[in-house]
Design a protein around this motif. Structure first.
Motif, short mmCIF file in Angstrom:
data_model
loop_
_atom_site.label_atom_id
_atom_site.label_comp_id
_atom_site.label_asym_id
_atom_site.label_seq_id
_atom_site.Cartn_x
_atom_site.Cartn_y
_atom_site.Cartn_z
N THR A 13 0.82 -1.20 0.00
CA THR A 13 0.00 0.00 0.00
C THR A 13 0.86 1.26 0.00
OG1 THR A 13 -1.59 -1.21 1.33
CG2 THR A 13 -1.85 1.17 1.25
N SER A 14 1.84 1.29 0.90
CA SER A 14 2.68 2.47 1.03
C SER A 14 3.49 2.72 -0.24
CB SER A 14 3.64 2.32 2.22
OG SER A 14 2.90 2.35 3.41
N ARG A 35 1.40 4.16 -3.05
CA ARG A 35 1.12 5.58 -2.85
C ARG A 35 2.34 6.42 -3.21
NH1 ARG A 35 -1.39 4.46 3.11
NH2 ARG A 35 -3.55 4.07 2.47
N TYR A 64 -9.81 11.67 4.28
CA TYR A 64 -8.64 10.87 4.60
C TYR A 64 -8.34 9.89 3.46
CZ TYR A 64 -8.68 12.57 9.36
OH TYR A 64 -8.61 13.36 10.45
N GLY A 65 -7.05 9.51 3.35
CA GLY A 65 -6.72 8.40 2.46
C GLY A 65 -5.83 8.73 1.28
N PHE A 66 -5.96 7.91 0.25
CA PHE A 66 -5.06 7.87 -0.91
C PHE A 66 -4.75 9.25 -1.48
CE2 PHE A 66 -4.22 7.05 -5.46
CZ PHE A 66 -3.17 6.17 -5.34
N ILE A 69 -2.47 11.56 0.60
CA ILE A 69 -1.10 11.08 0.71
C ILE A 69 -0.35 11.27 -0.61
CG2 ILE A 69 0.29 9.01 1.09
CD1 ILE A 69 -2.19 8.21 2.95
N GLU A 89 0.92 9.36 6.12
CA GLU A 89 0.20 8.16 6.55
C GLU A 89 -0.08 8.17 8.05
OE1 GLU A 89 1.26 4.62 3.35
OE2 GLU A 89 2.47 4.82 5.16
N ALA A 106 -4.18 8.36 7.21
CA ALA A 106 -4.46 7.07 6.59
C ALA A 106 -4.89 6.03 7.62
CB ALA A 106 -3.22 6.58 5.85
N GLN A 107 -5.52 5.00 7.14
CA GLN A 107 -5.94 3.88 8.00
C GLN A 107 -5.17 2.62 7.61
OE1 GLN A 107 -9.13 4.80 10.11
NE2 GLN A 107 -7.77 6.46 9.59
N SER A 108 -4.13 2.78 6.82
CA SER A 108 -3.31 1.64 6.42
C SER A 108 -1.94 2.17 6.01
CB SER A 108 -3.96 0.92 5.22
OG SER A 108 -4.05 1.81 4.13
N TYR A 140 0.99 4.51 9.12
CA TYR A 140 -0.15 4.24 9.99
C TYR A 140 0.23 3.22 11.05
CZ TYR A 140 -4.57 2.10 11.41
OH TYR A 140 -5.60 1.57 12.13
#
Ligand SMILES: Nc1ncnc2c1ncn2[C@@H]1O[C@H](COP(=O)(O)OP(=O)(O)OP(=O)(O)O)[C@@H](O)[C@H]1O
Ligand SMILES: [Mg+2]
Lengths: 279, 278
Positions: free
Chosen positions: A82-83, A86, A140-142, A145, A218, A222-224, A228
């Motif tokens: 995921t990271s 991004r 929040y999210g993608f 970031i 993150e 972020a939630q992942s 995070y």
């Protein structure tokens, strides 16, 4: 460490060039490993001396076990993926915007000079400062970031591409013009390839900034992802996971930089350096 | 001689008019002006082969850059077919004194650039490029990069690139200076051949009186800096016979009179016979 022992053996045997390659590899591996072995030793020793709890100062052995757990649960791999995705998209977006802007600014020099203070102004505003606004706009999210990574990638790519364009011999542009190139064709055939070494250097720098920005963003938005994980684990009193996340970040960067960024930069800068000498 | 299909007859080149052109370079540091050229006035008729001779530093390259539209003159005007020149264009092709090949392109891609920009497909353009590379005697060099070539080969590649763009007016800045004598002879004859077929207008800068005598319809000798037109020599010998052995004495005669004029043009303090041995 097998590498440590074998590296000191005398270099004999058939297939000289292949064994030379092997020894070169082995010795560079050793050189890369030694400081980290040293780091772990200092860490272990300091933990013994300080005698703090694993919550305050997790020991190497515990962190190693934590790695095992994280890998077994699939968390580490999935967060890493995921990271990295991004980061990749963010660096791509930042570069993809910066290079055309650099070309456009180089067309309108007086305008470009007018823009420099503005660019400086925005460079100074750390991307983390933008995150509250970004979150307000995009949630929040993608997106948030990627945007903050793109933001920090943009400036070094812009600056280095522009300086690369500045180093292109005037005659190269003139040659294209007398062959019938319009402004955009000059950009495509001369400015873009001519400034490539600058752009690549900029991307490498920007990718480094972006990597740091990734973790920061993150943590907040972020939630992942690894950032995070680092942040949430501390809140959940799982300090060893925070440390495992930190180590993962460091190792990932070393890998990306060694395997991709540096070779690419070296190849272009070297090739272009060679080309520059002879027109 | 390689036969080049695409070097077909074309409508006559543009007539060129240079009116009272002067140029001053302003030095970046102390803002002092260096008078580099002029005033110069020249009329070149469509399809004429003009050679410019003059001492080093008299402003020949400067004049060529002004005609090309790459350098705005401090004073005066340039017009092609009565249309004022305001910037560079594919109409006026330049062979630069320092070649100016694009180092990140192969030799073939360099030569193919003109046709590409004119809208030819990659295949067509590469084909044209290969024809011109053959013409300048380096058919094998297409896949190489400029930095892999000798100075003389780079110069020939630059000539091929400019020719391949088929400009109305050819501006050539000592295009054969770095080439060995034998290749130069071949290239001079090729150039005259192409010129005869395409009827391009040529302005050709050279340091060699022999070269001027071999190539030109008319030779303009410039004075030392800031260069002005000092003397003009029409060369009446027909081009078809100039490269023959029998014509050698006539060509030498023209060269000798050019040399005499050029010696006068040399600044007194640096008059050197050796530099004009061509
Ligand atoms: N960019 C520049 N800035 C200042 N002065 C210049 C610049 N370019 C050329 N000059 C000067 O202008 C004069 C004419 O230069 P130019 O290059 O046109 O001469 P040239 O006749 O082509 O010489 P050569 O035969 O050696 O090529 C020279 O005195 C030179 O020093
Ligand atoms: Mg010159």
């Amino acid at each position: 460490m097998v590498g440590l022992d074998t590296a000191t053996l005398p270099r004999v045997g058939a297939g000289r060039s292949r064994s030379a390659w092997f020894w070169a590899r082995a010795s560079s591996l050793v050189k890369l490993t030694v400081p980290f072995v040293f780091l772990v030793a200092v860490w272990q020793m300091s933990a013994l001396v300080l005698g703090l709890s694993n919550y305050l100062y997790p020991r190497p052995a515990l962190v190693l076990r934590t790695f095992g757990v994280l890998v077994a649960h699939g968390v580490l791999l999935s967060y890493t993926e995921t990271s990295m995705w991004r980061w990749f998209v963010g660096v791509g977006v930042g570069t993809g915007v910066a290079i055309p802007v650099a070309l456009a600014l180089s067309f309108y020099r007086p305008f470009a000079r007018m823009m420099f203070p503005l660019i400086n102004f925005f460079t100074a505003i750390v991307e983390l400062a933008w995150i509250p606004l970004f979150v307000l706009w995009f949630g929040y999210g993608f997106k948030v970031i990627v945007l903050s990574i793109a933001y920090v990638t943009f400036f070094p790519v812009l600056a280095n591409t522009m300086s690369g364009i500045g180093q292109i011999p005037k005659a190269s542009v003139q040659a294209a013009q007398t062959l019938g190139a319009n402004r955009w064709q000059v950009a495509l055939h001369v400015l873009l390839p001519g400034s490539l070494p600058g752009s690549v250097t900029g991307v490498r720098t920007g990718a480094g900034y972006g990597f740091r920005s990734l973790i920061g963003a993150e943590m907040i938005a972020a939630q992942s992802g690894l950032g995070y994980m680092i942040f949430e684990s501390r809140a959940n009193q799982l300090t060893q996971r925070t440390v495992a996340g930190m180590i993962t970040i460091g190792v990932l960067w070393l890998l990306v930089d060694r395997l991709y960024l540096r070779p690419i930069e070296k190849a272009t800068v070297e090739r272009w350096g060679l080309l520059r000498r002879a027109r | 001689m390689p036969v080049v299909g695409s070097v077909a007859a074309k409508p006559a080149g543009g007539s060129l008019e240079v009116n009272d052109v002067c140029h001053e370079y302003v030095r970046a540091g102390d803002k002092t002006a260096v008078i580099a050229l002029g005033p110069v006035s020249l009329q070149v008729s469509a399809g004429e082969f003009l050679c410019l001779l003059g001492p080093s530093g008299c402003g020949k390259s400067t004049l060529l850059m002004i005609i090309a539209g790459l350098l705005p003159p401090t004073r005066g005007t340039v017009a092609v077919d009565a249309v004022p020149v305001t910037g560079p264009s594919r109409e006026r092709g330049v062979v630069f004194q320092d070649y100016a090949l694009l180092p990140w392109k192969t030799v073939r891609s360099n030569v193919a650039l003109g046709p590409r920009l004119a809208g030819a497909s990659r295949r067509e353009a590469n084909q044209i490029a290969d024809e011109y590379l053959e013409l300048v005697g380096m058919p094998q060099a297409g896949d190489r990069y400029p930095h892999e070539l000798s100075g003389g080969m780079r110069q020939r590649a630059a000539v091929a690139r400019t020719l391949a763009a088929k400009p109305k007016v050819l501006l050539m800045d000592e295009p054969f200076a770095a080439v060995d004598a034998q290749t130069r002879g071949v290239l001079q004859e090729e150039l005259v051949g192409i010129w005869a077929r395409t009827a391009q207008t040529v302005v050709f800068v050279t340091h060699s009186v022999e070269e001027a005598a071999l190539l030109a319809d008319r030779v303009v000798v410039m004075s030392s800096a800031p260069g002005r037109v000092q003397e003009e020599f029409p060369v009446t010998l027909p081009h078809q016979v100039r490269f023959s052995r029998e014509s050698a004495p006539r060509v030498a005669e023209v060269a000798a009179s050019l040399l005499a004029s050029v010696r006068v043009a040399q600044p007194r303090q640096s008059r050197q016979v050796a530099s004009w041995s061509g």
